[in-house]
Design an enzyme around this catalytic site. Structure first.
Site, short mmCIF file in Angstrom:
data_model
loop_
_atom_site.label_atom_id
_atom_site.label_comp_id
_atom_site.label_asym_id
_atom_site.label_seq_id
_atom_site.Cartn_x
_atom_site.Cartn_y
_atom_site.Cartn_z
N GLU A 183 40.96 42.02 41.79
CA GLU A 183 40.38 40.87 41.91
C GLU A 183 40.41 39.89 42.62
OE1 GLU A 183 39.13 38.88 37.49
OE2 GLU A 183 40.82 39.16 38.38
N CYS A 190 34.91 37.11 34.96
CA CYS A 190 36.15 38.10 35.02
C CYS A 190 35.38 39.51 35.02
CB CYS A 190 37.30 38.28 33.52
SG CYS A 190 36.18 37.66 31.88
N LYS A 231 44.77 24.77 25.28
CA LYS A 231 45.22 24.08 26.97
C LYS A 231 44.42 24.39 27.38
CE LYS A 231 47.53 25.87 29.62
NZ LYS A 231 46.85 24.86 30.33
N GLU A 274 42.70 38.54 26.77
CA GLU A 274 41.38 38.74 27.75
C GLU A 274 41.75 38.02 29.21
OE1 GLU A 274 38.28 38.70 29.64
OE2 GLU A 274 37.55 37.03 28.69
#
Length: 477
Positions: free
Chosen positions: A372, A278, A169, A244
């Site tokens: 973040e 990330c 996906k 992750e």
């Protein structure tokens, strides 16, 4: 340049709505893809399960051959390079890096097919006792938009090489270069039908993938919030989830660092792919003796970088992926200034093109420092001692990557031992990736090194114990 048509590759007809693929740099329409529904997940899982047994039983060199050919196709795929630039907003160097890593992921996965899969065990009984790694069956892969090719293929390739089928996906915003392109490449490499299903879609498709009992393993890359939901759902269904997740990685610059060398490294760590990584350096921790000069030089570097359309101009930064991401990035920058940070560079945008931004005098109240950002923002904070730097680096819920710049690498290694992260880079910035290396984070950054290198064997197989006797065992019943 006319893009090659990669939007019609999946052989399975999906049941969802049409989705318009747009170029973030211009808003131009690049094509359309059909989205999947939750019902499509069930059909794909069933088809994958039916095809997987024959694939798992194929000779190892057959599976390896498919992966090697896929690697060759990625290495020479100029059409996919154009999609990575235009659909994902990648600069050409970043697109080339994704294609290189995708090829290496396939080559490394090909080697997995012939790896020893078990051990002969000692036993108290008159029998042969051994372990063997066996494919899990069908692997679900949920991949994000930011490095769409890498973050799909790093799970798809080893899962296939080890004898599994895959349901992938991709994020709808990068459904082509993160999904349809993989279907095209693996079909061209000779992968039998039924083994790779590409289902672009929203959260409901991901939820169905995690819930489907025919998908025992899910590999997810994305935000920490979404990862928590995936992990919770996987736990309810008693299946493995390899997560992750996000990060807010620290780049620590010690007093013996060479500023002539470090500024380029620091800028790359925060501004590569517009900070939509990330592993990006989200917190620059700089010794007080270097702090003022570091801020000035990093700000000058930021001001020197060109931002624009990577397809039509020679630039170092392209566009953010969409207006939602733009609003988040700019909101965090403005909130940081309100809470006392000093804007040393950037902080402005033209459409989705956000200038690389340096925020000085960051502290715990600075939102762009404590959260973040996923944008081209470099908050800088000073420290006086190594102990203080360690304390600041560990004062985060995340634990993905760490960079330490020092004239004494042994000192950097000693320091790294005190900071829990999934990856550490001495005298380098935080954004690094190689197919041969395990990758993953700890704490809010994920469930450890779940992909890459030897971790792939554990991720996409089950360990089975088998015993064999010459005669039927007898018991005192």
């Amino acid at each position: 340049m006319t893009l090659p048509d990669l939007t019609t590759r999946p052989s399975r007809r999906l049941a969802g709505a049409e989705y318009t693929v747009t170029e973030p740099a211009t808003g131009d329409v690049l094509g359309t893809v059909t989205l999947a529904t939750a019902e499509d997940v069930g059909d794909a899982a069933a088809a994958g399960r039916a095809a997987q047994r024959e694939w798992a039983g194929a000779p190892h060199f057959v599976r390896a051959g498919v992966l090697r050919r896929a690697g060759d196709l990625f290495a020479g795929h100029a059409g996919l390079r154009a999609w990575l630039i235009r659909e994902a907003g990648s600069i050409p160097d970043k697109a080339d890096f994704e294609l290189h890593v995708a090829a290496q992921e396939c080559y490394e996965a090909a080697a997995l097919a012939s790896r020893p899969t078990g051990q002969v065990l000692p036993t108290e009984e008159p029998r042969l006792s051994y372990t063997r790694r066996v494919p899990v069956g069908v692997v679900g892969v949920i991949a994000p938009f930011n490095a769409p090719l890498i973050l799909s293929v790093r799970s798809v390739a080893p899962a296939l090489a080890l004898g599994n089928a895959v349901v992938l996906k991709p994020d709808p915003r990068t459904a082509v270069c993160g999904g349809q392109a993989l279907a095209a490449v693996f079909a061209g490499a000779g992968l039998p039908e039924g083994l790779l299903h590409v289902l672009p879609g929203g959260a409901e498709v991901g939820q169905a993938l995690v819930a489907d009992p025919r998908v025992p393993v899910v590999s997810f890359t994305g935000s920490t919030a979404a990862g928590r939901a995936v992990g919770e759902a996987a736990g309810r269904h008693l299946k493995r989830a390899h997560l992750e997740l996000g990060g807010n990685s620290a780049l620590i610059v010690l007093e013996d660092a060479d500023l002539d060398a470090v500024i380029s490294t620091a800028a790359w760590g925060s501004f590569f792919h517009q900070g939509q990584v990330c592993m990006a350096a989200g917190r620059h921790l700089v010794h007080a003796s270097l702090y003022d000069e570091y801020v000035d030089r990093l700000a000058a570097k930021a001001e020197s970088l060109a931002v624009g359309d990577p397809h039509r101009e020679q630039v170092q930064l392209g566009p953010l992926i969409d207006r939602t991401q733009l609003a988040r990035v700019h909101g965090l920058v403005e909130a940081s200034i309100t809470h006392g940070a000093r804007l040393a560079a950037g902080g402005t945008h033209d459409r989705l093109f956000y200038r690389p931004t340096v925020l000085a005098d960051a502290d715990d109240r600075t939102p762009a420092y404590s959260e973040e950002v996923f944008g081209p923002v470099a908050p800088v904070r000073s420290f006086a001692t190594v102990d203080e730097a360690v304390s600041l680096a560990t004062a985060s819920p995340y634990g993905l990557s760490l960079g330490i710049v020092t004239g004494d690498p042994a000192r950097g290694l000693d320091m790294a031992e005190r900071i829990p992260t999934g990856t550490v880079h001495i005298n380098d910035q935080t954004v690094n990736d190689e197919a041969v290396a395990p990758f993953g984070g700890v704490a809010a950054s994920g469930t450890g090194s779940r992909v890459g290198g030897d971790a792939n064997m554990e991720a996409f197989t089950d360990l089975r114990w088998t015993t064999v006797r010459k005669d039927v065992a007898r018991y005192p019943f």
